[in-house]
Motif scaffolding. Structure first.
Motif, PDB file in Angstrom:
ATOM      1  N   LEU A 175      -2.457   8.347  16.709  1.00 45.50           N
ATOM      2  CA  LEU A 175      -2.524   7.067  16.014  1.00 45.50           C
ATOM      3  C   LEU A 175      -1.135   6.603  15.582  1.00 45.50           C
ATOM      4  O   LEU A 175      -0.816   5.410  15.645  1.00 45.50           O
ATOM      5  N   GLU A 176      -0.305   7.554  15.161  1.00 45.34           N
ATOM      6  CA  GLU A 176       1.063   7.194  14.787  1.00 45.34           C
ATOM      7  C   GLU A 176       1.847   6.718  15.996  1.00 45.34           C
ATOM      8  O   GLU A 176       2.603   5.735  15.922  1.00 45.34           O
ATOM      9  N   ARG A 177       1.665   7.398  17.126  1.00 47.40           N
ATOM     10  CA  ARG A 177       2.428   7.029  18.322  1.00 47.40           C
ATOM     11  C   ARG A 177       2.080   5.628  18.798  1.00 47.40           C
ATOM     12  O   ARG A 177       2.966   4.883  19.242  1.00 47.40           O
ATOM     13  N   VAL A 178       0.806   5.250  18.700  1.00 52.27           N
ATOM     14  CA  VAL A 178       0.412   3.910  19.151  1.00 52.27           C
ATOM     15  C   VAL A 178       0.425   2.906  18.004  1.00 52.27           C
ATOM     16  O   VAL A 178      -0.023   1.776  18.150  1.00 52.27           O
ATOM     17  N   GLN A 179       0.923   3.343  16.846  1.00 49.58           N
ATOM     18  CA  GLN A 179       1.129   2.476  15.682  1.00 49.58           C
ATOM     19  C   GLN A 179      -0.175   1.830  15.215  1.00 49.58           C
ATOM     20  O   GLN A 179      -0.263   0.628  15.015  1.00 49.58           O
ATOM     21  N   ILE A 180      -1.178   2.674  15.002  1.00 51.10           N
ATOM     22  CA  ILE A 180      -2.469   2.233  14.489  1.00 51.10           C
ATOM     23  C   ILE A 180      -2.751   2.987  13.193  1.00 51.10           C
ATOM     24  O   ILE A 180      -2.563   4.196  13.119  1.00 51.10           O
ATOM     25  N   GLY A 181      -3.170   2.272  12.171  1.00 51.47           N
ATOM     26  CA  GLY A 181      -3.631   2.924  10.950  1.00 51.47           C
ATOM     27  C   GLY A 181      -2.746   2.747   9.744  1.00 51.47           C
ATOM     28  O   GLY A 181      -3.214   2.784   8.613  1.00 51.47           O
ATOM     29  N   GLY A 182      -1.438   2.596   9.954  1.00 54.02           N
ATOM     30  CA  GLY A 182      -0.525   2.302   8.863  1.00 54.02           C
ATOM     31  C   GLY A 182      -0.601   3.283   7.708  1.00 54.02           C
ATOM     32  O   GLY A 182      -0.643   4.506   7.882  1.00 54.02           O
ATOM     33  N   ALA A 183      -0.646   2.725   6.494  1.00 54.83           N
ATOM     34  CA  ALA A 183      -0.581   3.539   5.280  1.00 54.83           C
ATOM     35  C   ALA A 183      -1.777   4.470   5.153  1.00 54.83           C
ATOM     36  O   ALA A 183      -1.644   5.608   4.690  1.00 54.83           O
ATOM     37  N   ALA A 184      -2.957   4.015   5.568  1.00 56.55           N
ATOM     38  CA  ALA A 184      -4.150   4.866   5.474  1.00 56.55           C
ATOM     39  C   ALA A 184      -4.016   6.080   6.385  1.00 56.55           C
ATOM     40  O   ALA A 184      -4.385   7.199   6.011  1.00 56.55           O
ATOM     41  N   ARG A 185      -3.473   5.881   7.574  1.00 61.72           N
ATOM     42  CA  ARG A 185      -3.222   7.016   8.482  1.00 61.72           C
ATOM     43  C   ARG A 185      -2.220   7.972   7.867  1.00 61.72           C
ATOM     44  O   ARG A 185      -2.385   9.196   7.933  1.00 61.72           O
ATOM     45  N   ASP A 186      -1.165   7.414   7.264  1.00 63.68           N
ATOM     46  CA  ASP A 186      -0.148   8.265   6.651  1.00 63.68           C
ATOM     47  C   ASP A 186      -0.737   9.093   5.504  1.00 63.68           C
ATOM     48  O   ASP A 186      -0.336  10.241   5.289  1.00 63.68           O
ATOM     49  N   GLU A 187      -1.677   8.517   4.758  1.00 63.89           N
ATOM     50  CA  GLU A 187      -2.349   9.278   3.696  1.00 63.89           C
ATOM     51  C   GLU A 187      -3.068  10.490   4.279  1.00 63.89           C
ATOM     52  O   GLU A 187      -3.048  11.581   3.693  1.00 63.89           O
ATOM     53  N   CYS A 188      -3.721  10.293   5.424  1.00 65.82           N
ATOM     54  CA  CYS A 188      -4.424  11.406   6.063  1.00 65.82           C
ATOM     55  C   CYS A 188      -3.423  12.453   6.552  1.00 65.82           C
ATOM     56  O   CYS A 188      -3.663  13.659   6.414  1.00 65.82           O
ATOM     57  N   SER A 189      -2.312  12.001   7.113  1.00 67.01           N
ATOM     58  CA  SER A 189      -1.292  12.945   7.563  1.00 67.01           C
ATOM     59  C   SER A 189      -0.714  13.719   6.387  1.00 67.01           C
ATOM     60  O   SER A 189      -0.439  14.924   6.490  1.00 67.01           O
ATOM     61  N   ASP A 190      -0.534  13.029   5.253  1.00 67.91           N
ATOM     62  CA  ASP A 190      -0.016  13.708   4.062  1.00 67.91           C
ATOM     63  C   ASP A 190      -0.947  14.826   3.606  1.00 67.91           C
ATOM     64  O   ASP A 190      -0.489  15.856   3.082  1.00 67.91           O
ATOM     65  N   PHE A 191      -2.248  14.634   3.818  1.00 70.93           N
ATOM     66  CA  PHE A 191      -3.216  15.650   3.417  1.00 70.93           C
ATOM     67  C   PHE A 191      -2.948  16.965   4.134  1.00 70.93           C
ATOM     68  O   PHE A 191      -3.143  18.050   3.566  1.00 70.93           O
ATOM     69  N   LEU A 192      -2.492  16.897   5.388  1.00 66.69           N
ATOM     70  CA  LEU A 192      -2.223  18.106   6.166  1.00 66.69           C
ATOM     71  C   LEU A 192      -0.985  18.846   5.672  1.00 66.69           C
ATOM     72  O   LEU A 192      -0.733  19.970   6.103  1.00 66.69           O
TER      73      LEU A 192
END
Length: 260
Positions: A175-192
């Motif tokens: 999702l990051e590579r195709v630039q989808i999700g923005g801040a909400a995606r980053d929140e999920c990545s931060d969880f990891l």
């Protein structure tokens, strides 16, 4: 609005986001009632059904230790259930019922997963707090699934959590590579990247993969082996942490990477 209509509306919204760069992830998640024959997760993990899963796998890929078969089957489950749950969390700010009792599995004739169904229950908005966006999926679905699956199959909790975490990391990286999700995606990545959950317990999805340099090129490696190497062909999954020389891709469907 009835619960059924709520699920049907959610299902239409879910279908609408799996286009373009996400089309290949079009979910095998059925929300609302379906005529397709399915089994509850608990029924699908009874001894007779597990025996049938192992027998079908061995007929296709050759005799393989039972634990390795069922580790791989858990990866197929996570690859079916988790992308729609996570993408709806990120892109719709909504989540279907997450409790294990709401989930049913429809099988292909060879006992692979055709779809995962949620026939009833409430659709809820995501209650996001910094760093905790994935917490409901972990607490309400993954913890119960891992506990049940470990008890029924003997596959270790470490392997199961890494099977789930590797899939989650792969999806978020894509999702990051195709630039989808923005801040909400980053929140999920931060969880990891959180070593501990808010309740102080260890985060079972903490850093599920590592990136190591091979010939100055980053290579993605699981933290825990999924036992793929125990199949008769001896081949490694694409993120295997073992140090042996890499070999050709396996014919077994692999879900380590989520690519377009």
């Amino acid at each position: 609005m009835t619960v059924l209509n709520s699920l049907e509306t959610f299902g239409k919204s879910l279908d609408a986001i799996f286009v373009g760069d996400l089309e290949h992830l079009r979910p095998h998640l059925v929300v609302g009632r379906s005529e397709q024959a399915s089994r509850s997760v608990r029924d699908a993990l009874d001894d007779c059904w597990l025996d049938a899963i192992v027998e079908s796998f061995n007929q296709t890929y050759g005799n393989t230790p039972r634990t390795a078969v069922l580790s791989i089957w858990s990866k197929w489950y996570f690859a079916t259930a988790l992308p729609p749950l996570i993408c709806s969390n990120i892109l719709l700010d909504q989540t279907p019922p997450l409790e294990l009792e709401h989930f049913r599995i429809a099988f292909t004739p060879d006992h692979k997963i055709d779809s995962v169904a949620i026939p009833e229950g409430e659709v809820a908005p995501v209650q996001s707090r910094p760093g905790n966006r994935l917490l409901p999926i972990v607490e309400k679905h993954l913890y119960p699934f891992v506990k049940l699956y470990h008890a029924r199959t003997g596959v270790s909790r470490r392997i199961l959590w890494n099977n789930a975490g590797t899939l989650v990391e792969g999806l978020l990286t894509y999702l990051e590579r195709v630039q989808i999700g923005g801040a909400a995606r980053d929140e999920c990545s931060d969880f990891l990247q959180l070593p501990n959950l808010p309740n102080g317990k260890r985060n079972p999805l903490f850093q599920p993969v590592a990136y190591v340099l091979l010939d100055e090129v980053p290579a993605r490696r699981r933290r825990v082996c999924c036992l793929r190497f125990q199949l008769p062909d001896g081949k490694l999954c694409c993120a295997c942490p073992k140090q042996e020389e890499r070999v050709e891709s396996s014919s077994v469907p692999d879900v380590e990477d989520v690519k377009g």
